[in-house]
Design a protein around this motif. Structure first.
Motif, short mmCIF file in Angstrom:
data_model
loop_
_atom_site.label_atom_id
_atom_site.label_comp_id
_atom_site.label_asym_id
_atom_site.label_seq_id
_atom_site.Cartn_x
_atom_site.Cartn_y
_atom_site.Cartn_z
N GLN A 52 0.73 -1.27 0.03
CA GLN A 52 0.08 -0.05 -0.02
C GLN A 52 0.81 1.16 0.02
OE1 GLN A 52 -3.16 -0.02 -0.33
NE2 GLN A 52 -3.47 -2.14 -0.52
N HIS A 53 2.12 1.18 0.16
CA HIS A 53 2.91 2.40 0.31
C HIS A 53 3.35 2.76 -1.01
CE1 HIS A 53 5.95 -0.65 0.89
NE2 HIS A 53 6.93 0.37 0.05
N ASP A 54 3.80 4.16 -0.98
CA ASP A 54 4.11 4.58 -2.41
C ASP A 54 5.84 4.23 -2.57
OD1 ASP A 54 4.36 6.23 -4.58
OD2 ASP A 54 4.67 8.07 -3.89
N HIS A 55 6.08 3.91 -3.76
CA HIS A 55 7.36 3.41 -4.11
C HIS A 55 7.98 4.52 -4.81
CE1 HIS A 55 7.40 -0.80 -3.16
NE2 HIS A 55 6.08 -0.89 -3.59
N ARG A 56 9.09 5.07 -3.96
CA ARG A 56 9.71 6.44 -4.78
C ARG A 56 11.10 5.90 -5.21
NH1 ARG A 56 9.90 11.50 -1.39
NH2 ARG A 56 10.95 12.13 -3.15
N LYS A 57 11.60 6.49 -6.01
CA LYS A 57 12.95 6.42 -6.47
C LYS A 57 13.94 6.69 -5.49
CE LYS A 57 13.29 10.78 -8.74
NZ LYS A 57 13.53 11.46 -10.06
N ALA A 58 15.18 5.88 -5.67
CA ALA A 58 16.22 6.34 -4.69
C ALA A 58 16.65 7.79 -4.54
CB ALA A 58 17.32 5.28 -4.70
N GLY A 59 16.76 8.31 -5.84
CA GLY A 59 17.52 9.66 -5.98
C GLY A 59 16.72 10.76 -5.19
N ARG A 60 17.45 11.92 -5.36
CA ARG A 60 16.98 12.89 -4.76
C ARG A 60 16.29 14.10 -5.44
NH1 ARG A 60 19.57 13.87 0.49
NH2 ARG A 60 21.69 12.61 0.71
N SER A 61 15.30 14.79 -4.93
CA SER A 61 14.52 15.59 -5.75
C SER A 61 15.05 16.78 -5.89
CB SER A 61 13.19 15.88 -5.10
OG SER A 61 13.30 16.71 -4.01
N THR A 62 14.57 17.51 -6.87
CA THR A 62 15.25 18.86 -7.16
C THR A 62 15.19 19.79 -6.22
OG1 THR A 62 14.33 18.68 -9.46
CG2 THR A 62 15.10 20.73 -9.06
N GLY A 63 14.34 20.06 -5.39
CA GLY A 63 14.32 20.81 -4.04
C GLY A 63 15.34 20.34 -3.11
N GLU A 64 15.71 19.00 -2.94
CA GLU A 64 16.83 18.61 -2.13
C GLU A 64 18.12 19.15 -2.69
OE1 GLU A 64 15.03 14.76 -0.02
OE2 GLU A 64 15.66 14.43 -2.03
N TRP A 65 18.33 19.03 -3.99
CA TRP A 65 19.69 19.28 -4.43
C TRP A 65 19.80 20.89 -4.41
CZ3 TRP A 65 23.29 16.09 -4.88
CH2 TRP A 65 23.06 15.05 -5.02
N ILE A 66 18.85 21.75 -4.68
CA ILE A 66 18.84 22.93 -4.36
C ILE A 66 19.19 23.41 -2.76
CG2 ILE A 66 17.70 25.27 -4.40
CD1 ILE A 66 16.24 24.13 -6.82
N GLY A 67 18.60 22.83 -2.01
CA GLY A 67 18.89 22.85 -0.70
C GLY A 67 20.32 22.56 -0.37
N ILE A 68 20.79 21.50 -0.87
CA ILE A 68 22.30 21.08 -0.44
C ILE A 68 23.05 22.08 -1.28
CG2 ILE A 68 23.85 19.54 -1.40
CD1 ILE A 68 21.67 17.26 -1.05
N ALA A 69 22.96 22.55 -2.32
CA ALA A 69 23.83 23.72 -2.84
C ALA A 69 23.62 24.91 -2.19
CB ALA A 69 23.13 23.92 -4.42
N CYS A 70 22.62 25.42 -1.59
CA CYS A 70 22.52 26.32 -0.76
C CYS A 70 23.42 26.49 0.38
CB CYS A 70 21.12 26.93 -0.35
SG CYS A 70 20.33 27.58 -2.08
N ALA A 71 23.19 25.30 0.95
CA ALA A 71 23.93 25.03 2.21
C ALA A 71 25.41 24.83 2.11
CB ALA A 71 23.73 23.84 2.93
N VAL A 72 25.80 24.41 0.97
CA VAL A 72 27.25 24.31 0.55
C VAL A 72 27.71 25.74 0.46
CG1 VAL A 72 28.85 23.64 -1.29
CG2 VAL A 72 27.30 21.92 -0.20
N CYS A 73 27.00 26.58 -0.26
CA CYS A 73 27.36 28.18 -0.63
C CYS A 73 27.16 28.71 0.68
CB CYS A 73 26.45 28.65 -1.48
SG CYS A 73 26.44 28.18 -3.09
N VAL A 74 26.49 28.74 1.65
CA VAL A 74 26.72 29.33 2.71
C VAL A 74 27.60 28.77 3.82
CG1 VAL A 74 25.21 29.68 5.22
CG2 VAL A 74 24.05 29.93 2.86
N GLY A 75 28.00 27.67 3.93
CA GLY A 75 29.07 27.07 4.42
C GLY A 75 30.63 27.75 4.00
N GLY A 76 30.40 27.60 2.42
CA GLY A 76 31.68 28.19 1.79
C GLY A 76 32.09 29.66 2.31
N VAL A 77 31.03 30.46 2.38
CA VAL A 77 31.37 31.86 2.73
C VAL A 77 31.45 31.98 4.06
CG1 VAL A 77 30.04 34.00 2.93
CG2 VAL A 77 29.63 32.76 0.76
N GLY A 78 30.96 31.27 4.85
CA GLY A 78 31.42 31.11 6.30
C GLY A 78 32.63 30.87 6.69
N ILE A 79 33.25 29.73 5.93
CA ILE A 79 34.54 29.56 6.12
C ILE A 79 35.56 30.56 5.55
CG2 ILE A 79 36.30 27.92 5.11
CD1 ILE A 79 34.17 25.70 5.27
N ALA A 80 35.14 31.20 4.61
CA ALA A 80 35.72 32.40 3.75
C ALA A 80 36.07 33.43 4.84
CB ALA A 80 35.39 32.75 2.72
#
Length: 112
Positions: A52-80
């Motif tokens: 009865q449950h929804d089978h999802r693909k194992a990959g990440r969605s677009t929103g998750e990738w955008i969130g990861i990219a934003c976190a990496v950018c913010v972290g890079g600026v913080g390290i700089a």
């Protein structure tokens, strides 16, 4: 005979109606239908076995990738900024040490 299932009931009806051809054919058809119904019920999975449950693909969605990219950018600026702060602190520390050393040497010369 007590509590007969549909197949046994159909077979009993066939035996009782042996003389009448139309009744025999009708009883045989009912018996075959009952057999098919019991076979289909045995082959169908129970509702508990159906997934009865929804089978999802194992990959990440677009929103998750955008969130990861934003976190990496913010972290890079913080390290700089942290690196700049450490460099500034090192330069200020070096200047303070040089000034204090010069003051110490002058105090030693005047004292003699």
């Amino acid at each position: 005979m007590t509590d007969l299932n549909p197949v046994e009931k159909a077979e009993a009806a066939v035996r009782a109606a042996e003389t009448d051809t139309a009744a025999v054919q009708l009883a045989m058809a009912a018996m075959e239908l009952a057999k098919l119904a019991t076979q289909q019920q045995a082959q169908q999975p129970s509702p508990q076995q159906v997934c009865q449950h929804d089978h999802r693909k194992a990959g990440r969605s677009t929103g998750e990738w955008i969130g990861i990219a934003c976190a990496v950018c913010v972290g890079g600026v913080g390290i700089a900024f942290a690196s700049l702060a450490l460099a500034f602190l090192g330069a200020v520390g070096a200047i303070v040490v040089l000034v204090l050393r010069d003051m110490w040497r002058e105090a030693q010369r005047k004292g003699r």
